[in-house]
Design a protein around this motif. Structure first.
Motif, PDB file in Angstrom:
ATOM      1  N   ALA A 170     -21.494 -21.376 -43.562  1.00 45.35           N
ATOM      2  CA  ALA A 170     -20.071 -21.666 -43.396  1.00 45.35           C
ATOM      3  C   ALA A 170     -19.654 -21.243 -42.003  1.00 45.35           C
ATOM      4  O   ALA A 170     -19.921 -20.117 -41.588  1.00 45.35           O
ATOM      5  CB  ALA A 170     -19.250 -20.921 -44.441  1.00 45.35           C
ATOM      6  N   ALA A 171     -19.019 -22.157 -41.299  1.00 47.74           N
ATOM      7  CA  ALA A 171     -18.549 -21.843 -39.958  1.00 47.74           C
ATOM      8  C   ALA A 171     -17.301 -20.978 -40.027  1.00 47.74           C
ATOM      9  O   ALA A 171     -17.126 -20.074 -39.243  1.00 47.74           O
ATOM     10  CB  ALA A 171     -18.258 -23.131 -39.191  1.00 47.74           C
ATOM     11  N   PHE A 172     -16.435 -21.250 -40.964  1.00 43.12           N
ATOM     12  CA  PHE A 172     -15.216 -20.455 -41.126  1.00 43.12           C
ATOM     13  C   PHE A 172     -14.787 -20.427 -42.582  1.00 43.12           C
ATOM     14  O   PHE A 172     -14.530 -19.384 -43.126  1.00 43.12           O
ATOM     15  CB  PHE A 172     -14.083 -21.000 -40.253  1.00 43.12           C
ATOM     16  CG  PHE A 172     -12.763 -20.335 -40.543  1.00 43.12           C
ATOM     17  CD1 PHE A 172     -12.518 -19.048 -40.106  1.00 43.12           C
ATOM     18  CD2 PHE A 172     -11.787 -20.982 -41.280  1.00 43.12           C
ATOM     19  CE1 PHE A 172     -11.307 -18.428 -40.402  1.00 43.12           C
ATOM     20  CE2 PHE A 172     -10.577 -20.372 -41.574  1.00 43.12           C
ATOM     21  CZ  PHE A 172     -10.338 -19.096 -41.125  1.00 43.12           C
ATOM     22  N   GLY A 173     -14.681 -21.559 -43.211  1.00 41.73           N
ATOM     23  CA  GLY A 173     -14.299 -21.603 -44.614  1.00 41.73           C
ATOM     24  C   GLY A 173     -12.848 -21.980 -44.833  1.00 41.73           C
ATOM     25  O   GLY A 173     -12.078 -21.181 -45.360  1.00 41.73           O
ATOM     26  N   LEU A 174     -12.476 -23.186 -44.428  1.00 43.55           N
ATOM     27  CA  LEU A 174     -11.100 -23.631 -44.655  1.00 43.55           C
ATOM     28  C   LEU A 174     -10.771 -23.690 -46.143  1.00 43.55           C
ATOM     29  O   LEU A 174      -9.641 -23.429 -46.536  1.00 43.55           O
ATOM     30  CB  LEU A 174     -10.854 -24.990 -44.002  1.00 43.55           C
ATOM     31  CG  LEU A 174     -10.700 -24.965 -42.491  1.00 43.55           C
ATOM     32  CD1 LEU A 174     -10.527 -26.382 -41.947  1.00 43.55           C
ATOM     33  CD2 LEU A 174      -9.542 -24.101 -42.059  1.00 43.55           C
ATOM     34  N   VAL A 175     -11.757 -24.017 -46.969  1.00 42.32           N
ATOM     35  CA  VAL A 175     -11.519 -24.042 -48.417  1.00 42.32           C
ATOM     36  C   VAL A 175     -11.118 -22.651 -48.878  1.00 42.32           C
ATOM     37  O   VAL A 175     -10.200 -22.493 -49.694  1.00 42.32           O
ATOM     38  CB  VAL A 175     -12.766 -24.546 -49.173  1.00 42.32           C
ATOM     39  CG1 VAL A 175     -12.609 -24.376 -50.669  1.00 42.32           C
ATOM     40  CG2 VAL A 175     -13.047 -26.005 -48.822  1.00 42.32           C
TER      41      VAL A 175
END
Length: 176
Positions: free
Chosen positions: A69-74
């Motif tokens: 995961a690059a950041f996890g907008l979800v």
């Protein structure tokens, strides 16, 4: 995810939302037919923005068994709805440890199952995590998040190396 859900056997359904290529979706359907042992597992496929909002508002928690995961907008979306986020301990999701995230060792199915079981059955803990999740999401407004993504995209397209984004201090979430 399916194996962890089967082991956890929570008294709530597992809803899988999102889509992929036709081949990926057929593979997931085959996997569900083969692996969804007991419990209530439903694949929703692609959902509209309105349906996603209802799902996030109505769920108890969100599970993100991502391999990377690059950041996890979800995760941020779930936390903005006051929902705890259960995930593997990956660098791109460690920010959730500031509040509302529950990290388990990467790819350890039994740890994921135990956390699912606990989140499903311990509503006071889940509510506390949800409260923390909402507070964490408010510290990361969409405008800041999208500005960072836009800045990173521009730097990458221009060939410049991305500058490091400061991380908030990590806070371990422990059971009550």
């Amino acid at each position: 995810l399916l194996e962890a859900h089967a082991r956890a056997n929570p008294a709530m359904p597992l809803l899988i939302a999102g889509g992929g290529t036709r081949a990926e979706e057929r593979a997931l359907d085959r996997l569900l037919a083969r692996e969804a042992r007991g419990g209530d597992v439903r694949r929703l496929g692609h959902v509209t923005e309105e349906h996603k909002e209802r799902l996030l508002a109505d769920c108890c928690f969100v599970v993100m068994p991502s391999r990377h995961a690059a950041f996890g907008l979800v995760a941020l979306e779930a936390m903005a709805h006051g929902k705890p986020v259960l995930h593997f301990d990956l660098p791109g999701l460690r920010w959730t440890g500031a509040g509302g995230g529950v990290a388990v060792p990467a790819f350890e199915v039994e740890a994921l199952a135990e956390a699912m079981r606990r989140l499903a059955s311990d509503s006071p803990w889940r509510r506390r995590l949800g409260h923390d999740a909402l507070a964490t999401s408010r510290a990361r407004p969409w405008s800041l998040t999208t500005d960072r993504y836009l800045s990173l995209t521009r730097r990458l397209l221009d060939g410049a190396p991305p500058s490091p984004v400061p991380r908030p201090p990590r806070r371990e979430v422990s059971p009550p």
